[in-house]
Every structure is written in structure tokens, then in C-alpha cells.
Write a protein that holds these residues in place. Structure first.
Motif, short mmCIF file in Angstrom:
data_model
loop_
_atom_site.label_atom_id
_atom_site.label_comp_id
_atom_site.label_asym_id
_atom_site.label_seq_id
_atom_site.Cartn_x
_atom_site.Cartn_y
_atom_site.Cartn_z
N ARG A 89 0.83 -1.21 0.00
CA ARG A 89 0.00 0.00 0.00
C ARG A 89 0.86 1.26 0.00
O ARG A 89 0.54 2.24 -0.68
N HIS A 93 -0.32 2.91 -3.35
CA HIS A 93 -1.26 3.96 -2.95
C HIS A 93 -0.58 5.25 -2.55
O HIS A 93 -0.82 6.32 -3.12
N CYS A 97 -0.62 8.79 -4.63
CA CYS A 97 -1.39 9.90 -4.06
C CYS A 97 -0.51 11.12 -3.80
O CYS A 97 -0.95 12.26 -3.99
N GLU A 120 -11.97 -1.19 -8.02
CA GLU A 120 -13.21 -0.83 -7.35
C GLU A 120 -12.96 -0.81 -5.84
O GLU A 120 -12.53 -1.81 -5.26
N SER A 121 -13.22 0.33 -5.22
CA SER A 121 -12.92 0.50 -3.80
C SER A 121 -13.71 -0.43 -2.89
O SER A 121 -13.36 -0.62 -1.72
N THR A 122 -14.79 -1.03 -3.41
CA THR A 122 -15.59 -1.95 -2.60
C THR A 122 -15.27 -3.41 -2.90
O THR A 122 -15.92 -4.31 -2.37
N LYS A 129 -9.31 -3.43 -4.78
CA LYS A 129 -9.79 -2.45 -3.80
C LYS A 129 -8.80 -1.31 -3.67
O LYS A 129 -9.18 -0.13 -3.65
N LEU A 130 -7.51 -1.64 -3.61
CA LEU A 130 -6.46 -0.63 -3.49
C LEU A 130 -6.45 0.29 -4.70
O LEU A 130 -6.40 1.52 -4.57
N GLU A 133 -9.40 2.62 -4.56
CA GLU A 133 -9.22 3.70 -3.58
C GLU A 133 -8.31 4.79 -4.15
O GLU A 133 -8.55 5.99 -3.94
N ASN A 136 -10.31 6.87 -6.62
CA ASN A 136 -11.24 7.77 -5.93
C ASN A 136 -10.53 8.99 -5.35
O ASN A 136 -11.01 10.13 -5.46
N GLU A 137 -9.38 8.76 -4.74
CA GLU A 137 -8.64 9.88 -4.13
C GLU A 137 -8.12 10.83 -5.19
O GLU A 137 -8.11 12.05 -4.99
#
Length: 204
Positions: A89, A93, A97, A120-122, A129-130, A133, A136-137
């Protein structure tokens, strides 16, 4: 005549390596800032190599110029981080970011980065998922122009051997006619070409 600067993160990866070669040969960009964590051999008058500590946002920000076009193909694998999800992560991530946040501060012309089909964050998948996320950010930053590429299984020769991925690269194309278009394997060079083409387009 206005000069165009490209900033590339992840130049040693499969897609990033192809993007690097394309940007070197592309007259649209006058300057290419290649950002890495370790020294790599690059000899071209167009290139400005910047070695930084990716855990430090200020060092990332200093590499990104106002109105530049920023490319990122930052990513790792479970084998490289020995299954450590926290480290995974921190690379996939946190670094992406930080790059996006620096792009916002510096008001870049465009930010393009590599995600994944199925992000997909869900999702119940740690990887998808990662990636979701991250997407989305980045979307929440409201950048001037954000382009997210979602390739499926990448075809191409990597610097390191990934046995499972190599087997998939050999077998999946045999059955690709049965797969939905978004799941068909794609050549890394093709993704890189699309990435560079979109960086110069009116698409936002």
C-alpha cells in the motif's frame, strides 16, 4: 514557441519503460524529467534525471513543474514486498497519491496514471480495492485534467521474472476470444502509446 515538459514516474517498469522511449522520441515534449529512487543509466540531452526519496512529498513536488504533463506507472507486486500488504500500500497507494497531490499544488496541465481493469474500492480483492481507492482519491483532487488507464493483463518482457504472470501471458492469449473486451490481455507497448497519445489530446 511554448516548451512542453513531461515528468515520468515509474520509468523502470514494464509500461514506464515504453513510455520513456516514446517520450524521448516525441518532439512534442522538449524536456523530460525522469524521477527515480535509484540511479539508472539514461543518456539523452532531453532527460533530467532526478533521484529522490518517495516518502518525502516535498521532494516529489520539487520535480513537478507548473503546466507540466505528468505520467505515473508506479506499482509493485506481492513477491517484491514478500506479501506485506502494508508495504504494498505504501508503494502503490501512498506514492501515487503524493504525486497527485503535488500535481494539484503545482497546477499541472495533465496527470495520467496506470490503474487496473476491475479497480473498485468496494472489491473483496486487496489489489482491486487498493486500485479503486487510489482512483477515488485522485478524482477527489479535482485536477485540471486527470486520465486513468485501466489495462488488463499486460503482455511484454519484464526485467524480473514473475512465474505466475509469465504463465498467464502464454496461456491467456489462447483463450482471449472468449473474454470480454476489457479483460483481454494487452501489450504493454500499446498501453504506453495510448498513454502518450492521450497526454497530447483534448481528452480530459
Amino acid at each position: 514557441m511554448n516548451t512542453k515538459t513531461a515528468v515520468l514516474f515509474g520509468a523502470t517498469g514494464l509500461i514506464g519503460g515504453h513510455v520513456l522511449k516514446l517520450l524521448i522520441d516525441d518532439p512534442y515534449f522538449d524536456k523530460l524529467i525522469v524521477v527515480t529512487r535509484k540511479e539508472i543509466s539514461l543518456k539523452n540531452k532531453k532527460i533530467d534525471l532526478q533521484m529522490i526519496d518517495f516518502s518525502k512529498p516535498n521532494e516529489i513536488e520539487e520535480c513537478i513543474h507548473e503546466n507540466a504533463v505528468v505520467f505515473s506507472s508506479i506499482g509493485t507486486t506481492r513477491s517484491k514486498v514478500k506479501g506485506n500488504k502494508k508495504t504494498y500500500r505504501e508503494i502503490d497507494h501512498d506514492i501515487t497519491c503524493k504525486i497527485g497531490e503535488a500535481c494539484k499544488i503545482q497546477n499541472v496541465e495533465r496527470f495520467l496514471f496506470i490503474s487496473s481493469t476491475g479497480a473498485e474500492s468496494t472489491s473483496s480483492s486487496f489489489y482491486l480495492k487498493l486500485k479503486g481507492e487510489i482512483e477515488n482519491e485522485m478524482a477527489n483532487l479535482n485536477l485540471s485534467s486527470l486520465i486513468i488507464l485501466r489495462p488488463s493483463l499486460l503482455l511484454g518482457k519484464r526485467n524480473e521474472i514473475r512465474l505466475g504472470e509469465r504463465i498467464a501471458q502464454l496461456l491467456t492469449p489462447l483463450f482471449s476470444f472468449m473474454l470480454p473486451s476489457n479483460l483481454k490481455p494487452v501489450k504493454a507497448i500499446s498501453v504506453a502509446r495510448v498513454m502518450v497519445d492521450l497526454s497530447k489530446s483534448d481528452y480530459s
